[in-house]
Design an enzyme around this catalytic site. Structure first.
Site, mmCIF file in Angstrom:
data_model
loop_
_atom_site.group_PDB
_atom_site.id
_atom_site.type_symbol
_atom_site.label_atom_id
_atom_site.label_comp_id
_atom_site.label_asym_id
_atom_site.label_seq_id
_atom_site.Cartn_x
_atom_site.Cartn_y
_atom_site.Cartn_z
ATOM 1 N N GLU A 39 0.815 -1.218 0.000
ATOM 2 C CA GLU A 39 0.000 0.000 0.000
ATOM 3 C C GLU A 39 0.847 1.266 0.000
ATOM 4 O OE1 GLU A 39 -2.792 -0.271 3.217
ATOM 5 O OE2 GLU A 39 -3.644 -2.133 2.454
ATOM 6 N N HIS B 147 9.302 -1.812 3.148
ATOM 7 C CA HIS B 147 9.129 -1.945 4.595
ATOM 8 C C HIS B 147 8.838 -3.390 4.957
ATOM 9 C CE1 HIS B 147 5.124 -0.993 2.969
ATOM 10 N NE2 HIS B 147 4.591 -1.590 4.026
#
Length: 116
Positions: free
Chosen positions: A94, A99
């Protein structure tokens, strides 16, 4: 990247509940946790996704992977945790800044993908 939320967090333009920081890496609690322990581990260097990594990112990626279990244990994941790297739109990414989700703190995490 000027508009990247994780770059803004790394530059301290947006506050975060930081649990670790060094020159290259930042770790902070997820604002919408999926489990009692859920933090994100990001490189301060903007890399869009795992698919965008190159040979020169090898040391950074290795450092992040070695740091993940150390931070997980410090946060209370004594008996395991899950590491998730969503990559690309189809992979569920998203925010397009690499990450790692580190998730734990339950007796047992639910199955991620059901075979059908």
């Amino acid at each position: 990247m000027d508009n990247c939320i994780f770059c803004k967090i790394a530059r301290r333009e947006i506050p975060s509940n930081k649990i670790y920081e060094d020159e290259e890496i930042l770790a902070f609690n997820d604002i919408n946790p999926a489990a009692p322990i859920h933090f994100l581990l990001i490189p301060k260097l903007h890399i869009d996704s795992l698919s965008a990594t190159e040979d020169n990112h090898q040391d950074l990626l290795g450092k992040m992977l070695l740091l993940a279990p150390k931070l997980a244990k410090e946060q209370g994941c004594e008996d395991g945790f899950r590491t998730i790297i969503n990559t690309g739109r189809v992979g569920g990414q998203e925010i397009f800044h690499l990450h790692f989700h580190i998730i734990g703190g339950r007796e047992r995490l639910p199955v991620m993908i059901h075979h059908g």
